[in-house]
Structure formats: C-alpha cells, structure tokens
Design a protein around this motif. Structure first.
Motif, PDB file in Angstrom:
ATOM      1  N   PHE A 191       0.813  -1.216   0.000  1.00 11.75           N
ATOM      2  CA  PHE A 191       0.000   0.000   0.000  1.00 11.75           C
ATOM      3  C   PHE A 191       0.849   1.270   0.000  1.00 11.75           C
ATOM      4  O   PHE A 191       0.634   2.183  -0.802  1.00 11.75           O
ATOM      5  CB  PHE A 191      -0.936  -0.002   1.215  1.00 11.75           C
ATOM      6  N   PHE A 192       1.825   1.348   0.904  1.00 14.26           N
ATOM      7  CA  PHE A 192       2.607   2.579   1.041  1.00 14.26           C
ATOM      8  C   PHE A 192       3.451   2.882  -0.199  1.00 14.26           C
ATOM      9  O   PHE A 192       3.824   4.024  -0.433  1.00 14.26           O
ATOM     10  CB  PHE A 192       3.514   2.493   2.278  1.00 14.26           C
ATOM     11  N   ASP A 193       3.742   1.854  -0.977  1.00 16.57           N
ATOM     12  CA  ASP A 193       4.527   2.055  -2.201  1.00 16.57           C
ATOM     13  C   ASP A 193       3.651   2.334  -3.415  1.00 16.57           C
ATOM     14  O   ASP A 193       4.163   2.663  -4.481  1.00 16.57           O
ATOM     15  CB  ASP A 193       5.386   0.810  -2.481  1.00 16.57           C
ATOM     16  N   LYS A 194       2.321   2.177  -3.272  1.00 15.40           N
ATOM     17  CA  LYS A 194       1.428   2.264  -4.435  1.00 15.40           C
ATOM     18  C   LYS A 194       0.500   3.477  -4.412  1.00 15.40           C
ATOM     19  O   LYS A 194      -0.297   3.640  -5.334  1.00 15.40           O
ATOM     20  CB  LYS A 194       0.568   0.990  -4.523  1.00 15.40           C
ATOM     21  N   VAL A 195       0.573   4.309  -3.375  1.00 17.12           N
ATOM     22  CA  VAL A 195      -0.331   5.463  -3.297  1.00 17.12           C
ATOM     23  C   VAL A 195      -0.091   6.393  -4.478  1.00 17.12           C
ATOM     24  O   VAL A 195       1.038   6.812  -4.737  1.00 17.12           O
ATOM     25  CB  VAL A 195      -0.137   6.222  -1.966  1.00 17.12           C
ATOM     26  N   ASN A 196      -1.161   6.728  -5.193  1.00 13.51           N
ATOM     27  CA  ASN A 196      -1.075   7.606  -6.353  1.00 13.51           C
ATOM     28  C   ASN A 196      -0.976   9.060  -5.897  1.00 13.51           C
ATOM     29  O   ASN A 196      -1.855   9.568  -5.207  1.00 13.51           O
ATOM     30  CB  ASN A 196      -2.316   7.404  -7.238  1.00 13.51           C
ATOM     31  N   HIS A 197       0.108   9.739  -6.291  1.00 11.36           N
ATOM     32  CA  HIS A 197       0.349  11.107  -5.835  1.00 11.36           C
ATOM     33  C   HIS A 197      -0.732  12.077  -6.298  1.00 11.36           C
ATOM     34  O   HIS A 197      -1.163  12.958  -5.536  1.00 11.36           O
ATOM     35  CB  HIS A 197       1.717  11.587  -6.323  1.00 11.36           C
ATOM     36  N   ASP A 198      -1.159  11.959  -7.537  1.00 11.81           N
ATOM     37  CA  ASP A 198      -2.153  12.901  -8.077  1.00 11.81           C
ATOM     38  C   ASP A 198      -3.481  12.789  -7.332  1.00 11.81           C
ATOM     39  O   ASP A 198      -4.109  13.798  -7.010  1.00 11.81           O
ATOM     40  CB  ASP A 198      -2.371  12.647  -9.576  1.00 11.81           C
ATOM     41  N   ILE A 199      -3.905  11.545  -7.062  1.00  9.05           N
ATOM     42  CA  ILE A 199      -5.163  11.348  -6.326  1.00  9.05           C
ATOM     43  C   ILE A 199      -5.033  11.896  -4.910  1.00  9.05           C
ATOM     44  O   ILE A 199      -5.937  12.570  -4.405  1.00  9.05           O
ATOM     45  CB  ILE A 199      -5.536   9.849  -6.299  1.00  9.05           C
ATOM     46  N   LEU A 200      -3.895  11.645  -4.266  1.00  8.68           N
ATOM     47  CA  LEU A 200      -3.684  12.137  -2.905  1.00  8.68           C
ATOM     48  C   LEU A 200      -3.670  13.664  -2.872  1.00  8.68           C
ATOM     49  O   LEU A 200      -4.279  14.286  -1.989  1.00  8.68           O
ATOM     50  CB  LEU A 200      -2.375  11.585  -2.345  1.00  8.68           C
ATOM     51  N   VAL A 213       1.494  24.783   1.091  1.00  6.45           N
ATOM     52  CA  VAL A 213       1.541  23.515   1.836  1.00  6.45           C
ATOM     53  C   VAL A 213       1.378  22.341   0.878  1.00  6.45           C
ATOM     54  O   VAL A 213       2.083  21.331   0.994  1.00  6.45           O
ATOM     55  CB  VAL A 213       0.451  23.491   2.930  1.00  6.45           C
ATOM     56  N   ILE A 214       0.468  22.464  -0.066  1.00  7.31           N
ATOM     57  CA  ILE A 214       0.260  21.408  -1.058  1.00  7.31           C
ATOM     58  C   ILE A 214       1.554  21.146  -1.828  1.00  7.31           C
ATOM     59  O   ILE A 214       1.961  19.992  -2.024  1.00  7.31           O
ATOM     60  CB  ILE A 214      -0.869  21.795  -2.044  1.00  7.31           C
ATOM     61  N   ARG A 215       2.215  22.242  -2.244  1.00  8.28           N
ATOM     62  CA  ARG A 215       3.469  22.086  -3.009  1.00  8.28           C
ATOM     63  C   ARG A 215       4.564  21.465  -2.147  1.00  8.28           C
ATOM     64  O   ARG A 215       5.351  20.635  -2.630  1.00  8.28           O
ATOM     65  CB  ARG A 215       3.919  23.442  -3.555  1.00  8.28           C
ATOM     66  N   LEU A 216       4.624  21.847  -0.864  1.00  3.44           N
ATOM     67  CA  LEU A 216       5.654  21.294   0.026  1.00  3.44           C
ATOM     68  C   LEU A 216       5.429  19.799   0.254  1.00  3.44           C
ATOM     69  O   LEU A 216       6.387  19.010   0.217  1.00  3.44           O
ATOM     70  CB  LEU A 216       5.632  22.037   1.369  1.00  3.44           C
ATOM     71  N   ILE A 217       4.183  19.387   0.467  1.00  2.00           N
ATOM     72  CA  ILE A 217       3.890  17.963   0.656  1.00  2.00           C
ATOM     73  C   ILE A 217       4.246  17.183  -0.600  1.00  2.00           C
ATOM     74  O   ILE A 217       4.814  16.086  -0.524  1.00  2.00           O
ATOM     75  CB  ILE A 217       2.405  17.765   1.032  1.00  2.00           C
ATOM     76  N   ARG A 218       3.948  17.764  -1.767  1.00  2.00           N
ATOM     77  CA  ARG A 218       4.294  17.080  -3.027  1.00  2.00           C
ATOM     78  C   ARG A 218       5.807  16.912  -3.135  1.00  2.00           C
ATOM     79  O   ARG A 218       6.299  15.888  -3.604  1.00  2.00           O
ATOM     80  CB  ARG A 218       3.746  17.850  -4.219  1.00  2.00           C
ATOM     81  N   LYS A 219       6.552  17.916  -2.708  1.00  2.35           N
ATOM     82  CA  LYS A 219       8.019  17.810  -2.742  1.00  2.35           C
ATOM     83  C   LYS A 219       8.491  16.650  -1.868  1.00  2.35           C
ATOM     84  O   LYS A 219       9.427  15.920  -2.242  1.00  2.35           O
ATOM     85  CB  LYS A 219       8.656  19.112  -2.252  1.00  2.35           C
ATOM     86  N   TYR A 220       7.846  16.477  -0.710  1.00 11.21           N
ATOM     87  CA  TYR A 220       8.231  15.360   0.160  1.00 11.21           C
ATOM     88  C   TYR A 220       7.902  14.016  -0.480  1.00 11.21           C
ATOM     89  O   TYR A 220       8.687  13.074  -0.386  1.00 11.21           O
ATOM     90  CB  TYR A 220       7.550  15.485   1.527  1.00 11.21           C
TER      91      TYR A 220
END
Length: 468
Positions: A191-200, A213-220
């Motif tokens: 699960f943790f390796d398959k989470v889709n970034h765009d959906i999240l 904040v959205i951009r910073l989380i995406r960077k992480y």
C-alpha cells in the motif's frame, strides 16, 4: 410494508457509471444515509471553523516547530542520508533555522531523499522503509500536527489510524457478538509504495487552501530514495518511516471508510488493515468484489487477492489477535503467529553465544517483553503467558551459567548462593549442557525467580495480572 422491508435490505449505489445492488447487512438505507449526511455535515462544519489559507505560517510558528523538534528528539530513531543524528538536531536548528524558514516560505526548500532500509516481514519478504533526515522529520512532524487538527475530527469513528489498536479490537468484538461471524479481510498489496500522488494531492486540495503547503507535501512525496549512493525518483507511494506518511495514508483511505459507512457496514480499519464484518459468506464475497473494484478502479490501489479472504472470524488474524467463542460469547486471544514472532525476538536477545553483559541483555529483554505484554494485555492468555515466562527464565539461567564459564567461578558462585560445598563442586564439574542444566533443581533453587527480578528482569506474568 413489504416494499419497505425490501428497501431496507437493499440500496442502489452509482459507482463508476454502473448501478450496483449492494445489500446493507446491518441497517436500512435510512441509517446508512444519515451516516453519510452526518459525515458531510461534520466536514463542512470543520472546514468552516478551520481556515487553511495561512496554514504554512501556522506550521512554521515557533511553538509548533518546538513541539515538533521535541517529538523527533524523543522518538530518537536512525539518521537520514546526511548522517545527522537526532541528538544533533537542536544545535543545527539554532544555527540554521532562519535560513531554512525563509526557504520554506519562499517555496525554495528542497527536501533530502529518504534513506532506504529493508526489514524482514514475519511471513517472508521485506518491508521497505524510507528514513528521512532528522530535519525533514521535524518539518514533517510540524505539518502533521497542523493537518491532524483539520482531518482528525472528520475521520470515521471506525478508523483507528495508526494508534488505538485496543479500541479496534474491542469494536470488532462488539460486531462479532452482534452475530457478524464472517469477516472480509482486505489486504492492500504494498500500500505505502502504491499510493497515487495525483489522487492524494486532489484529496488534500479539497480541504487545504494554502497552495504552499500542497506544493511542500508534493516535494516530500517526490523527494526520491537514496539506494547505495544513487538517488532514485519516487513517482508513487508515501515512504514508511516519516511522520507524515501515516496521516497521508489515512486521508487516502478515508474515502473507503465513508463508502463503507454509506453502505451501512460494520468495519474496523487500522492503517491499511481493514476488516468488514458480515453475517454470511455470500454477503462477504459480494462486499469483497465491490470494495476491490473501488480500491483498484477509483483509488488506483492493488488488492492482494492471495491474502484477502472471506472467512470465519475465528480463522483470521487482526492486529496480532484472533477470536474464539465460549459460553460468554466471543473472546480475544493472542494469535499463534504473534507468539512465534515474540519467541524469535527472545531467542535473539537470550542467545548464549552473544558476548554481551547480563545488564544489557536484561535491559533489551525488558524493552521487548514490557512492550509486548502491554499491547497484548487485553487478550485472555494467563496460562500461555505463565508458560512463556518459565521458558524465558530458563533461557536466562542458561545465559548466566555460561557466563560463569570456569569450574572455579561456578563453584564460588554456587557457594555464595547457599549451596553446600560438596554439591557446589559436583555441579561446577558437570558435563551436562547449558540448556539441560538450566532446568536443574540446583539452579532453580539458587537463581530463583526473585533473584532474577533483583538482577533486573521484569516479570511479564506479574505485569499481566496487574493489568487484569
């Protein structure tokens, strides 16, 4: 009246352009609908009360960052790719925080890649962890603290996150006692390796108005992974090991919780481990099929079909526990796999060939046993725990006997412990092996349970009795 009864048994749900008939196992449409409306109302009310337009400023506020730093230091943990230890974080922050904060506010901060660590799973295979640097752990902790205030009030009451395992087991027990003796045990593959970034990111942007904040989380999420000195990009997944990962995973899976609530199902979710309790195997198969379509179609996650099963609750493991029935209804016990894992850890720390002091051995042993007994204390396991303790004490006696090593040392120590001279000399010269001698009457009379506790051993059976 007949039509009303039929409508209470079935509801029509639109899903991915198709109409599916979904049987509501536990209550009628009216109750299920009220849950959905209640959740939506709760979210709208929470959004109204929590302004997220300046969220980054609140995240970087002094008090929040101090609390985040203290938490990272208290958690200790391993270093990241830069090699900085947790006890070096405070000094680094004092000297460099103003510059780091400026870069964060301007959107110029670049998180370091995570350090890849592989740990073996109890049932085979490996679990991949991504260890961020201590600085990134502090920033992630600060983000998680503020996001929790926004999301925690709106999460499902049946979602127990990455905490409250005892509450999840108690709720499962309640469902089973209501007659739901079949369980849909859903297992998400990596699960943790398959989470889709765009959906999240889309899920996050619904509630968070501060785009920084959205951009910073995406960077992480896209910071990458360091493997043998090479940086590998991460296009999906939320690496386990960082403070932000559990919360992001809960946000991702919250849609599953809302769907299950809307259908009126009895369920418990703990992280990515979800059990749905139904009254029949037929209903369980139907729920398994519909939830698999939702997970794989809408959330782009993969269900592990080999591990996911519809079965009787007595045959499945949930959070290390299992269930059984007696005349008082359903009871909780420790699953056999949990016993095996525990004994493997004990064998490792009480290995007689390890050249470590008894003080350190007991310290490590207590860390394992106290944590284990606290976690499993809600289970009915008095006799098994007593038997386990006898085995642990025997292993400790074998370790002590080997540490005495020389005949002269054994003779002197036995005499000090009150054994007469003749018997001390006889046992000091024995040819019996360490494991066999550890059960001898002489060692049981000299290295008594009380003496082992004086040396530092913490009794698990006494702790279990205190809790009960």
């Amino acid at each position: 009246m007949k039509d009303l009864e039929q409508s209470q048994r079935k509801q029509t749900t639109k899903y991915l352009g198709r109409l599916e008939q979904v049987e509501v196992e536990l209550r009628g449409n009216q109750g299920a609908l009220s849950d959905v409306l209640g959740n939506s109302k709760r979210e709208r009310e929470n959004d109204r009360l929590v302004d997220t337009s300046d969220l980054l400023d609140r995240i970087l506020a002094r008090d929040n960052m101090l609390m985040a730093m203290k938490r990272v230091i208290a958690n200790k943990g391993s270093h990241g790719v830069d090699g900085m230890r947790y006890d070096e974080l405070r000094g680094f922050v004092v000297n460099h925080w103003l510059n780091i904060k400026t870069r964060l506010l301007e959107g110029k901060y670049i998180p370091s890649p995570v350090r890849r660590v592989e740990i073996p799973k109890p049932d085979g295979g490996t679990r991949l962890l991504g260890i961020p640097t201590v600085l990134d752990r502090m920033i992630q902790q600060a983000i998680a603290r503020e996001l929790n205030k926004i999301y925690e009030p709106t999460f499902s009451e049946r979602s127990y996150g990455f905490r409250h395992a005892h509450m999840a087991i108690s709720k499962a027990k309640e469902y089973i006692n209501e007659g739901n003796r079949w369980v849909v045990d859903m297992d998400l593959e990596k699960f943790f390796d398959k989470v889709n970034h765009d959906i999240l990111m889309e899920r996050l942007s619904r509630r968070i108005k501060d785009k920084r904040v959205i951009r910073l989380i995406r960077k992480y999420l896209e910071s990458g992974i360091m493997i043998e000195g090479l940086k590998v990009s991460s296009e999906e997944g939320t690496p386990q090991g960082g403070p932000l990962s559990p919360l992001l995973s809960n946000i991702m899976l919250d849609e599953i919780d809302k769907e299950l609530e809307g259908r009126g199902h009895r369920f418990c979710r703990f992280a990515d481990d979800c059990n749905i309790y139904v009254k029949s195997k037929k209903a369980g198969i139907r729920v398994m099929e519909s939830m698999t379509r939702l997970l794989e179609g809408k959330l782009k996650l993969k269900v592990n079909r080999e591990k996911s099963k519809v079965d009787l609750v007595t045959r499945r493991k949930f959070l290390g526990f299992s269930f059984y029935f007696n005349r008082n209804g359903v009871q909780v016990r420790i699953h056999e796999k949990s016993y095996r894992r525990f004994k493997e850890k004990i064998r490792e720390i009480t290995n007689r060939n390890k050249g470590i002091s008894m003080e350190y051995r007991l310290k490590r042993l207590n860390e394992i046993t106290v944590g284990w007994i606290n976690y499993f204390s809600i289970a009915k396991a008095k006799a098994r725990i007593r038997s386990l303790e006898e085995w642990i004490r025997r292993r400790l006696r074998a370790c002590i006997w080997k540490q005495w090593k020389k005949i002269k040392t054994k003779f002197i120590n036995l005499k000090k412990l009150g054994v007469d001279k003749q018997k001390s000399w006889e046992y000091a010269n024995t040819r019996k092996g360490y494991w066999r001698i550890s059960k001898s009457p002489i060692l049981q009379r000299t290295l008594t349970n009380t003496r082992l506790e004086k040396l530092g051993y913490k009794s698990i059976s006494k702790r279990y009795q205190l809790i009960h």
